[in-house]
Design a protein around this motif. Structure first.
Motif, mmCIF file in Angstrom:
data_model
loop_
_atom_site.group_PDB
_atom_site.id
_atom_site.type_symbol
_atom_site.label_atom_id
_atom_site.label_comp_id
_atom_site.label_asym_id
_atom_site.label_seq_id
_atom_site.Cartn_x
_atom_site.Cartn_y
_atom_site.Cartn_z
ATOM 1 N N MET A 27 0.884 -1.081 -0.007
ATOM 2 C CA MET A 27 0.114 -0.034 0.095
ATOM 3 C C MET A 27 0.910 1.336 0.046
ATOM 4 O O MET A 27 0.322 2.339 -0.542
ATOM 5 C CB MET A 27 -1.031 -0.068 1.048
ATOM 6 C CG MET A 27 -2.035 1.031 1.090
ATOM 7 S SD MET A 27 -3.051 1.004 -0.293
ATOM 8 C CE MET A 27 -4.222 -0.248 0.116
ATOM 9 N N VAL A 86 1.878 1.608 -3.696
ATOM 10 C CA VAL A 86 0.724 2.096 -4.196
ATOM 11 C C VAL A 86 0.450 3.677 -4.018
ATOM 12 O O VAL A 86 0.320 4.594 -5.123
ATOM 13 C CB VAL A 86 -0.823 1.473 -3.983
ATOM 14 C CG1 VAL A 86 -1.752 2.022 -4.542
ATOM 15 C CG2 VAL A 86 -0.363 -0.027 -4.455
ATOM 16 N N GLU A 126 -8.691 6.460 -15.719
ATOM 17 C CA GLU A 126 -7.799 5.387 -14.993
ATOM 18 C C GLU A 126 -8.194 5.478 -13.557
ATOM 19 O O GLU A 126 -8.410 4.494 -12.825
ATOM 20 C CB GLU A 126 -6.235 6.022 -15.120
ATOM 21 C CG GLU A 126 -5.514 5.640 -16.449
ATOM 22 C CD GLU A 126 -4.156 6.326 -16.565
ATOM 23 O OE1 GLU A 126 -3.385 5.757 -16.950
ATOM 24 O OE2 GLU A 126 -4.003 7.381 -15.986
ATOM 25 N N LEU A 127 -8.779 6.847 -13.116
ATOM 26 C CA LEU A 127 -9.055 6.849 -11.696
ATOM 27 C C LEU A 127 -10.356 5.970 -11.535
ATOM 28 O O LEU A 127 -10.443 5.550 -10.455
ATOM 29 C CB LEU A 127 -9.216 8.535 -11.421
ATOM 30 C CG LEU A 127 -7.777 9.170 -11.115
ATOM 31 C CD1 LEU A 127 -8.198 10.636 -10.934
ATOM 32 C CD2 LEU A 127 -7.044 8.222 -9.979
ATOM 33 N N GLU A 134 -11.147 3.559 -13.244
ATOM 34 C CA GLU A 134 -10.968 1.971 -13.218
ATOM 35 C C GLU A 134 -10.465 1.756 -11.843
ATOM 36 O O GLU A 134 -10.740 0.624 -11.167
ATOM 37 C CB GLU A 134 -9.797 2.114 -14.238
ATOM 38 C CG GLU A 134 -9.991 0.381 -14.748
ATOM 39 C CD GLU A 134 -8.799 0.179 -15.651
ATOM 40 O OE1 GLU A 134 -8.273 -0.776 -15.844
ATOM 41 O OE2 GLU A 134 -8.167 1.126 -16.347
ATOM 42 N N LEU A 135 -9.701 2.630 -11.316
ATOM 43 C CA LEU A 135 -8.923 2.293 -10.085
ATOM 44 C C LEU A 135 -9.939 2.234 -8.936
ATOM 45 O O LEU A 135 -10.260 1.233 -8.089
ATOM 46 C CB LEU A 135 -8.073 3.332 -9.669
ATOM 47 C CG LEU A 135 -7.090 3.055 -8.414
ATOM 48 C CD1 LEU A 135 -6.652 1.853 -8.323
ATOM 49 C CD2 LEU A 135 -6.339 4.400 -8.199
ATOM 50 N N LYS A 136 -11.141 2.924 -9.094
ATOM 51 C CA LYS A 136 -12.209 2.970 -7.823
ATOM 52 C C LYS A 136 -12.888 1.738 -7.973
ATOM 53 O O LYS A 136 -13.426 1.310 -7.054
ATOM 54 C CB LYS A 136 -12.983 4.280 -8.209
ATOM 55 C CG LYS A 136 -12.159 5.661 -7.547
ATOM 56 C CD LYS A 136 -13.367 6.654 -7.411
ATOM 57 C CE LYS A 136 -13.834 7.289 -8.600
ATOM 58 N NZ LYS A 136 -14.516 8.502 -8.472
ATOM 59 N N LEU A 162 -11.876 -1.038 -8.775
ATOM 60 C CA LEU A 162 -11.007 -2.091 -8.315
ATOM 61 C C LEU A 162 -11.363 -1.913 -6.813
ATOM 62 O O LEU A 162 -11.243 -3.193 -6.284
ATOM 63 C CB LEU A 162 -9.632 -2.039 -8.797
ATOM 64 C CG LEU A 162 -8.474 -2.881 -8.130
ATOM 65 C CD1 LEU A 162 -9.057 -4.429 -8.301
ATOM 66 C CD2 LEU A 162 -7.134 -2.909 -8.717
ATOM 67 N N ILE A 163 -11.111 -0.776 -6.356
ATOM 68 C CA ILE A 163 -11.171 -0.795 -4.741
ATOM 69 C C ILE A 163 -12.698 -1.049 -4.365
ATOM 70 O O ILE A 163 -12.688 -1.860 -3.250
ATOM 71 C CB ILE A 163 -10.931 0.812 -4.446
ATOM 72 C CG1 ILE A 163 -9.658 0.955 -4.969
ATOM 73 C CG2 ILE A 163 -11.460 0.806 -2.949
ATOM 74 C CD1 ILE A 163 -9.268 2.594 -4.639
ATOM 75 N N LEU A 206 -12.293 -4.724 -4.213
ATOM 76 C CA LEU A 206 -11.488 -5.221 -3.052
ATOM 77 C C LEU A 206 -12.443 -5.134 -1.554
ATOM 78 O O LEU A 206 -12.441 -5.915 -0.978
ATOM 79 C CB LEU A 206 -10.365 -4.606 -2.912
ATOM 80 C CG LEU A 206 -9.382 -4.610 -3.798
ATOM 81 C CD1 LEU A 206 -8.129 -3.749 -3.916
ATOM 82 C CD2 LEU A 206 -8.834 -6.035 -3.965
ATOM 83 N N GLU A 207 -13.151 -4.163 -1.656
ATOM 84 C CA GLU A 207 -13.855 -3.817 -0.299
ATOM 85 C C GLU A 207 -14.878 -4.989 -0.051
ATOM 86 O O GLU A 207 -15.292 -5.224 0.837
ATOM 87 C CB GLU A 207 -14.588 -2.517 -0.570
ATOM 88 C CG GLU A 207 -13.771 -1.227 -0.436
ATOM 89 C CD GLU A 207 -14.323 0.057 -0.511
ATOM 90 O OE1 GLU A 207 -13.854 0.988 0.197
ATOM 91 O OE2 GLU A 207 -15.217 0.108 -1.337
ATOM 92 N N SER A 250 -13.646 -8.432 1.287
ATOM 93 C CA SER A 250 -13.099 -8.233 2.708
ATOM 94 C C SER A 250 -14.238 -8.506 3.748
ATOM 95 O O SER A 250 -15.282 -8.787 3.331
ATOM 96 C CB SER A 250 -12.396 -7.128 3.085
ATOM 97 O OG SER A 250 -13.273 -5.879 3.229
#
Lengths: 125, 125
Positions: A94, A97, A110-111, A113-115, A117-118, A121-122, A125
DNA sequence: GATATAGTACGAAAAATTTCGTAGTTTTAA
DNA sequence: TTAAAACTACGAAATTTTTCGTACTATATC
């Protein structure tokens, strides 16, 4: 989960092979020479070494041998990241990152796309 | 913007110096030896080389010299990231970020910290 | 068919990095 | 006050990675 740790030169070549799928020494050497001077036999030797290490596969059917990558792109990069994170980011991916992100110009696309992915991940968990 | 590219061994030592602020060869060597065997004079030689290169500063007032980092943590890591991204991620830091993130277990806290960094970046553009 | 061109094999030099041994000093402690 | 312990300096060996030259063989071209 393989554990290959290619050298920098090997990595340059693997990138090309991952991109092209397969290539002759001549093709690879030409691509490398777009960036910097490399002798043909230098590249050839590298490919032979990589073949010995099992990083690439060699098709010797025709006179000019055709190489393809054995090392798996994702696994190899994960290994590299893991080493890099241990070397320079106290083992925290992290940290890497955050620093890489903070230091980069990123497009809206890109941002988002990143969000997404997040978000994935959320939910995991 | 300096352009230091420390070797792996140098990086190990810089990490320690950034963490501790300043340290003697003995202290550094002890820390290194928690992870792996390194001879004292090996570490000493490294510090001397780093001093010659200007990566560290040396206070020779007392018999055991005290070293501190000259290389700036942020700049140095940005340089390393930039090289790494060129080597293994086709020059795209976002590729690195996505792969590093996708391959890591992240806590809720880390993820929300990351999201707030993203918000900041979005407002910038 | 002779000659230039394009390959492979591979040893070994060159370069970069890491490791260590030895010599010489200073400090500590018995 | 002398022996052991703890430093620095530094050359050089060892290791790892990169580069290249030479020998040899196959193919293409004239």
């Amino acid at each position: 989960m393989n554990n290959f740790k290619p050298t920098d030169s090997e990595m340059e070549i693997l990138q090309i092979l991952w991109e092209k799928g397969a290539a002759s020494v001549r093709e690879i050497n030409d691509i490398l020479n777009e960036r910097r001077d490399v002798g043909y036999t230098t590249t050839l030797k590298l490919m032979q070494i990589m073949n010995d290490k099992g990083l690439v596969l060699r098709d010797t059917a025709s006179r000019s041998h055709i190489y393809s990558a054995v090392a798996i792109e994702n696994d190899t990069k994960n290994n590299l990241i893991s080493d890099f994170v241990n070397l320079a980011f106290q083992g925290s991916a992290m940290n890497l990152v955050m620093q890489a992100l903070g230091n980069t110009k990123s497009s809206k696309d890109e941002l988002s796309e990143l969000k997404s992915l997040i978000s994935k991940l959320e939910n995991k968990s």
